[in-house]
Write a protein that holds these residues in place. Sequence first.
Motif, PDB file in Angstrom:
ATOM      1  N   ILE A 177      -8.595   7.265   4.942  1.00 39.59           N
ATOM      2  CA  ILE A 177      -7.386   7.812   4.711  1.00 39.59           C
ATOM      3  C   ILE A 177      -6.517   6.531   3.771  1.00 39.59           C
ATOM      4  O   ILE A 177      -6.611   5.253   4.337  1.00 39.59           O
ATOM      5  N   GLU A 178      -5.890   6.989   2.685  1.00 39.79           N
ATOM      6  CA  GLU A 178      -5.371   5.803   1.858  1.00 39.79           C
ATOM      7  C   GLU A 178      -3.841   6.295   1.466  1.00 39.79           C
ATOM      8  O   GLU A 178      -4.100   7.396   0.770  1.00 39.79           O
ATOM      9  N   PHE A 179      -2.686   5.594   1.939  1.00 35.14           N
ATOM     10  CA  PHE A 179      -1.405   5.969   1.326  1.00 35.14           C
ATOM     11  C   PHE A 179      -1.058   7.368   1.807  1.00 35.14           C
ATOM     12  O   PHE A 179      -0.608   8.119   0.943  1.00 35.14           O
ATOM     13  N   ALA A 180      -1.322   7.610   2.911  1.00 34.88           N
ATOM     14  CA  ALA A 180      -0.981   8.949   3.717  1.00 34.88           C
ATOM     15  C   ALA A 180      -1.887  10.302   2.941  1.00 34.88           C
ATOM     16  O   ALA A 180      -1.410  11.439   3.255  1.00 34.88           O
ATOM     17  N   LYS A 181      -3.023   9.887   2.196  1.00 31.45           N
ATOM     18  CA  LYS A 181      -3.877  10.846   1.660  1.00 31.45           C
ATOM     19  C   LYS A 181      -5.399  10.812   2.035  1.00 31.45           C
ATOM     20  O   LYS A 181      -5.608  10.101   2.456  1.00 31.45           O
ATOM     21  N   GLY A 182      -5.787  12.070   2.134  1.00 31.18           N
ATOM     22  CA  GLY A 182      -7.214  12.090   2.545  1.00 31.18           C
ATOM     23  C   GLY A 182      -7.425  13.171   3.771  1.00 31.18           C
ATOM     24  O   GLY A 182      -6.395  13.805   4.064  1.00 31.18           O
ATOM     25  N   HIS A 190     -20.404   0.156  -1.255  1.00 31.34           N
ATOM     26  CA  HIS A 190     -19.459  -1.028  -1.316  1.00 31.34           C
ATOM     27  C   HIS A 190     -18.067  -0.590  -1.786  1.00 31.34           C
ATOM     28  O   HIS A 190     -17.992   0.534  -2.298  1.00 31.34           O
ATOM     29  N   VAL A 191     -17.154  -1.536  -1.667  1.00 30.07           N
ATOM     30  CA  VAL A 191     -15.929  -1.326  -2.221  1.00 30.07           C
ATOM     31  C   VAL A 191     -15.413  -2.392  -2.948  1.00 30.07           C
ATOM     32  O   VAL A 191     -15.642  -3.360  -2.619  1.00 30.07           O
ATOM     33  N   ASP A 192     -15.081  -2.258  -4.310  1.00 24.68           N
ATOM     34  CA  ASP A 192     -14.625  -3.293  -5.220  1.00 24.68           C
ATOM     35  C   ASP A 192     -13.028  -3.345  -5.338  1.00 24.68           C
ATOM     36  O   ASP A 192     -12.451  -2.325  -4.679  1.00 24.68           O
ATOM     37  N   PHE A 193     -12.277  -4.341  -5.737  1.00 16.47           N
ATOM     38  CA  PHE A 193     -10.967  -4.341  -5.470  1.00 16.47           C
ATOM     39  C   PHE A 193     -10.073  -4.676  -6.731  1.00 16.47           C
ATOM     40  O   PHE A 193     -10.375  -5.836  -7.554  1.00 16.47           O
ATOM     41  N   THR A 194      -9.457  -3.518  -7.251  1.00 15.22           N
ATOM     42  CA  THR A 194      -8.860  -3.663  -8.626  1.00 15.22           C
ATOM     43  C   THR A 194      -7.304  -3.107  -8.490  1.00 15.22           C
ATOM     44  O   THR A 194      -6.762  -3.220  -9.539  1.00 15.22           O
ATOM     45  N   ARG A 195      -6.971  -2.833  -7.450  1.00 15.11           N
ATOM     46  CA  ARG A 195      -5.555  -2.479  -7.171  1.00 15.11           C
ATOM     47  C   ARG A 195      -5.199  -2.783  -5.718  1.00 15.11           C
ATOM     48  O   ARG A 195      -6.174  -3.147  -4.983  1.00 15.11           O
ATOM     49  N   GLU A 196      -4.082  -2.168  -5.094  1.00 19.00           N
ATOM     50  CA  GLU A 196      -3.683  -2.356  -3.860  1.00 19.00           C
ATOM     51  C   GLU A 196      -4.681  -1.514  -3.083  1.00 19.00           C
ATOM     52  O   GLU A 196      -4.869  -0.083  -3.350  1.00 19.00           O
ATOM     53  N   THR A 197      -5.243  -1.899  -1.871  1.00 16.42           N
ATOM     54  CA  THR A 197      -6.341  -1.206  -1.289  1.00 16.42           C
ATOM     55  C   THR A 197      -5.836  -1.267   0.189  1.00 16.42           C
ATOM     56  O   THR A 197      -5.345  -2.482   0.857  1.00 16.42           O
ATOM     57  N   ASP A 198      -5.568   0.113   0.767  1.00 19.26           N
ATOM     58  CA  ASP A 198      -4.961  -0.079   2.191  1.00 19.26           C
ATOM     59  C   ASP A 198      -5.733   1.511   2.908  1.00 19.26           C
ATOM     60  O   ASP A 198      -4.958   2.446   3.041  1.00 19.26           O
ATOM     61  N   ARG A 199      -6.962   0.974   3.221  1.00 16.82           N
ATOM     62  CA  ARG A 199      -7.768   2.247   3.718  1.00 16.82           C
ATOM     63  C   ARG A 199      -7.912   2.059   5.133  1.00 16.82           C
ATOM     64  O   ARG A 199      -8.270   1.033   5.759  1.00 16.82           O
ATOM     65  N   ALA A 227     -11.890   1.274  11.166  1.00  9.71           N
ATOM     66  CA  ALA A 227     -11.379  -0.285  10.841  1.00  9.71           C
ATOM     67  C   ALA A 227     -10.444   0.228   9.697  1.00  9.71           C
ATOM     68  O   ALA A 227     -10.427   1.069   9.021  1.00  9.71           O
ATOM     69  N   VAL A 228      -9.800  -0.876   9.456  1.00 13.96           N
ATOM     70  CA  VAL A 228      -8.897  -1.039   8.406  1.00 13.96           C
ATOM     71  C   VAL A 228      -9.312  -2.073   7.281  1.00 13.96           C
ATOM     72  O   VAL A 228      -9.441  -3.220   7.542  1.00 13.96           O
ATOM     73  N   LEU A 229      -9.017  -1.496   5.824  1.00 16.23           N
ATOM     74  CA  LEU A 229      -9.629  -2.508   5.008  1.00 16.23           C
ATOM     75  C   LEU A 229      -8.202  -2.780   3.897  1.00 16.23           C
ATOM     76  O   LEU A 229      -7.803  -1.862   3.534  1.00 16.23           O
ATOM     77  N   TRP A 230      -7.521  -3.918   3.866  1.00 14.46           N
ATOM     78  CA  TRP A 230      -6.394  -4.078   3.134  1.00 14.46           C
ATOM     79  C   TRP A 230      -6.307  -5.193   2.251  1.00 14.46           C
ATOM     80  O   TRP A 230      -6.721  -6.447   2.574  1.00 14.46           O
ATOM     81  N   ASN A 231      -5.578  -5.191   1.161  1.00 14.66           N
ATOM     82  CA  ASN A 231      -5.407  -6.121   0.062  1.00 14.66           C
ATOM     83  C   ASN A 231      -4.076  -5.493  -0.597  1.00 14.66           C
ATOM     84  O   ASN A 231      -4.098  -4.537  -1.195  1.00 14.66           O
ATOM     85  N   PRO A 232      -2.990  -6.457  -0.415  1.00 21.81           N
ATOM     86  CA  PRO A 232      -1.642  -5.854  -0.987  1.00 21.81           C
ATOM     87  C   PRO A 232      -1.522  -5.773  -2.485  1.00 21.81           C
ATOM     88  O   PRO A 232      -0.624  -5.274  -2.856  1.00 21.81           O
ATOM     89  N   TRP A 233      -2.506  -6.550  -3.193  1.00 24.57           N
ATOM     90  CA  TRP A 233      -2.250  -6.594  -4.576  1.00 24.57           C
ATOM     91  C   TRP A 233      -1.016  -7.274  -5.126  1.00 24.57           C
ATOM     92  O   TRP A 233      -0.323  -8.085  -4.260  1.00 24.57           O
ATOM     93  N   ILE A 234      -0.717  -6.972  -6.408  1.00 22.22           N
ATOM     94  CA  ILE A 234       0.341  -7.815  -7.015  1.00 22.22           C
ATOM     95  C   ILE A 234       1.524  -7.346  -6.614  1.00 22.22           C
ATOM     96  O   ILE A 234       2.601  -8.037  -6.146  1.00 22.22           O
ATOM     97  N   ASP A 235       2.072  -6.120  -6.782  1.00 18.26           N
ATOM     98  CA  ASP A 235       3.390  -5.777  -6.461  1.00 18.26           C
ATOM     99  C   ASP A 235       3.841  -5.782  -5.056  1.00 18.26           C
ATOM    100  O   ASP A 235       5.150  -6.281  -4.716  1.00 18.26           O
ATOM    101  N   LYS A 236       2.823  -5.400  -4.062  1.00 18.62           N
ATOM    102  CA  LYS A 236       3.551  -5.439  -2.783  1.00 18.62           C
ATOM    103  C   LYS A 236       3.395  -6.995  -2.182  1.00 18.62           C
ATOM    104  O   LYS A 236       4.259  -7.296  -1.234  1.00 18.62           O
ATOM    105  N   SER A 237       2.661  -7.739  -2.702  1.00 20.92           N
ATOM    106  CA  SER A 237       2.644  -9.267  -2.188  1.00 20.92           C
ATOM    107  C   SER A 237       4.096  -9.924  -2.664  1.00 20.92           C
ATOM    108  O   SER A 237       4.518 -10.677  -1.922  1.00 20.92           O
TER     109      SER A 237
END
Length: 281
Positions: A177-182, A190-199, A227-237
């Motif tokens: 589930i990410e951003f209350a969707k799913g 695998h998971v790559d990172f190109t945007r905010e990730t909050d899964r 488990a939670v996988l998180w990187n805030p990316w640019i705007d949230k940082s």
Amino acid sequence: MGFVTTKKHANGLEYVDISTPHCKARIFLQGAQIDYFEPTGKKPLLWVSTADDYQPGIGIRGGVPVCWPWFGMSSTPGFPQHGFARTRIWTLDSVKMNEDAVEIKLSLPLTDNDREFWPHNTSVEMSFRLNETLSISITNINHADYDVSLTQALHSYFPIEDIHQLKATGFEGANYIEFAKGPFPQAQDHVDFTRETDRVYTELATTQALHTVDGVIEVSRENSKSAVLWNPWIDKSQRLSRFNDDDYLTMVCLEAANVLDDKVTLAPNESHTLTTHIRWK
């Protein structure tokens, strides 16, 4: 054999300082939070923002904050995000050191103010086992005469050098589930990172790996299917407290958890232990 001593940070927070032939580490009594772990001959395995100034009463932005007795926002308005355990002073109960490892145990004495948030008759303990691997456990025991439910996470921050080169593996077959969707199915391993990730992952295999510039960090869990996988990316940082605008480039969170359908429900006198193991592979 090395040494284990208690010291005080310049800002007043007490911590346990650990130095052995296997590793160096530091565990703060506030939040039972480890913020430093360096296996001998290898790079540190935990990340802390340089913007954090270790203020009493505020959880450290990095290391492994303890989210308890709920993860995320409480259903009760005004209650603190991720619970209250990470800002409380824990009691150092025991230190054991032998040739193989150091074992440290802490417990959280609940005050009358804490009972406002958590009126249940339960106890919670943290234990750390440190050698070349960092093992962290949180144990809940229900002393009440009724069932008690909770959610929790060991909010591990990892140093990854360059988020653009990070690849996280071990996720195939899970849902998230990410951003209350799913929930969405995880088709690839695998998971790559190109945007905010909050899964928030559910039905997840017990072991994942972070393939970084400096090597592979292996993260495994016991008594956890989430488990939670998180990187805030640019705007949230730019909105986060005690977090530099460019910190997202050098960190990622992969958190052992009991959340959503994986929440913990304890019958009277029942206990549950969530454990995460962290090492350079």
